[in-house]
Scaffold this motif. Structure first.
Motif, mmCIF file in Angstrom:
data_model
loop_
_atom_site.group_PDB
_atom_site.id
_atom_site.type_symbol
_atom_site.label_atom_id
_atom_site.label_comp_id
_atom_site.label_asym_id
_atom_site.label_seq_id
_atom_site.Cartn_x
_atom_site.Cartn_y
_atom_site.Cartn_z
ATOM 1 N N ALA A 117 -29.445 45.101 -19.908
ATOM 2 C CA ALA A 117 -28.199 44.652 -20.536
ATOM 3 C C ALA A 117 -27.476 43.653 -19.637
ATOM 4 N N GLY A 118 -27.407 43.962 -18.335
ATOM 5 C CA GLY A 118 -26.778 43.053 -17.384
ATOM 6 C C GLY A 118 -27.515 41.725 -17.294
ATOM 7 N N LEU A 119 -28.842 41.792 -17.319
ATOM 8 C CA LEU A 119 -29.659 40.580 -17.265
ATOM 9 C C LEU A 119 -29.380 39.676 -18.468
ATOM 10 N N LEU A 120 -29.260 40.278 -19.650
ATOM 11 C CA LEU A 120 -28.988 39.503 -20.862
ATOM 12 C C LEU A 120 -27.586 38.890 -20.840
ATOM 13 N N ILE A 121 -26.634 39.634 -20.293
ATOM 14 C CA ILE A 121 -25.266 39.099 -20.174
ATOM 15 C C ILE A 121 -25.248 37.896 -19.242
ATOM 16 N N SER A 139 -28.252 35.085 -31.904
ATOM 17 C CA SER A 139 -27.162 35.275 -30.936
ATOM 18 C C SER A 139 -26.416 36.570 -31.222
ATOM 19 N N ILE A 140 -26.173 36.823 -32.509
ATOM 20 C CA ILE A 140 -25.521 38.075 -32.906
ATOM 21 C C ILE A 140 -26.402 39.257 -32.527
ATOM 22 N N SER A 141 -27.704 39.125 -32.772
ATOM 23 C CA SER A 141 -28.645 40.193 -32.428
ATOM 24 C C SER A 141 -28.689 40.420 -30.922
ATOM 25 N N LEU A 142 -28.552 39.341 -30.144
ATOM 26 C CA LEU A 142 -28.535 39.476 -28.686
ATOM 27 C C LEU A 142 -27.387 40.369 -28.239
ATOM 28 N N LEU A 172 -36.851 39.877 -25.613
ATOM 29 C CA LEU A 172 -36.146 41.141 -25.393
ATOM 30 C C LEU A 172 -35.439 41.618 -26.658
ATOM 31 N N ILE A 173 -34.992 40.686 -27.505
ATOM 32 C CA ILE A 173 -34.390 41.070 -28.782
ATOM 33 C C ILE A 173 -35.415 41.811 -29.646
#
Length: 244
Positions: free
Chosen positions: A54-58, A86-89, A142-143
């Protein structure tokens, strides 16, 4: 050439070129590996790993926005996080942080179906090793993988009602996206026209009729995904577990 520049000159992406095929192959291998290793992963405490992803994606999303601003390509017409992927991310990040079942039900369909289409027919101009190439395929992969992880490892399963929730979510979201498109002269979620690159929308009729056609395609694909990932007959599942 700059790996963080805003020009794709010299490293222009080619659909189904070598780098694209390698990425698709790696994604398929990760999906297979996740499924094969699901029982061993169930034995591990992966909560810190979930927070880490989650941190990596942020951070990845933050760096992407910084890259756009730095190269003077951030625009309200196409840089707001309002595309379906983007919403799915953000839903994937929320799922990793909260393990919320409703979020899982929505992102399982919007994430896998949307990101899979994006991976196969990417709206991308930069090839490897450009930052945007790595960001695009890293986040989209990752999504796809995170909802599959929650299905095969954590044990969440979609129900037939999950499809209704997804359609309700998207149809509530649609008028808002259309309003933003009108105010920004944008084309978020491609509700204002087809993308410049080839996609499934090219086969669904002209604007605005392809929007209705797309909902039909989404329904069929959602049903197929539900059939493949739904909880199987409990008695059969228990017999299988005993035999193993």
């Amino acid at each position: 050439m700059s790996l963080f520049g805003g020009s794709s000159k010299g490293i222009r992406f080619e659909a189904f070129g070598t780098s694209h095929l390698i990425v698709i192959g790696l994604l398929v291998l990760c999906m297979i590996g996740l499924y094969i290793g699901r029982n061993k992963l169930k034995e591990l405490n992966l909560r810190k790993v979930e927070f880490g992803i989650a941190g990596l994606l942020i951070v990845a999303d933050l760096l992407y926005n910084i890259w756009m601003v730095k190269n003077d390509i951030w625009r309200t017409s196409d840089s707001l996080p309002l595309q379906l992927c983007s919403i799915s991310l953000y839903l994937v990040i929320l799922l990793l942080l909260t393990r919320n079942k409703l979020v899982y039900e929505i992102v399982l369909f919007t994430g896998i179906l949307g990101a899979m289409q994006a991976v196969l027919t990417p709206y991308l101009f930069f090839d490897f090793p450009h930052f945007r190439f790595i960001h695009f395929f890293g986040t989209h992969s990752l999504i796809i993988l995170v909802p599959l992880y929650f299905t095969w490892v954590i044990g969440y399963r979609p129900t037939i009602y999950s499809i209704g929730k997804v359609f309700l979510f998207l149809n509530i979201l649609m008028p808002f996206i259309m309003l933003v498109n009108k105010k920004t002269d944008g084309n978020y979620m491609f509700l204002g026209g087809k993308p410049e690159t080839k996609s499934v929308l090219n086969y669904l009729g002209e604007y605005p009729y392809y929007i209705v056609s797309l909902e039909g395609v989404l329904l069929v694909l959602s049903l197929l995904l539900w059939v493949g990932l739904r909880e199987k007959n409990k008695k059969l599942r228990k017999e299988t577990e005993i035999s193993m």
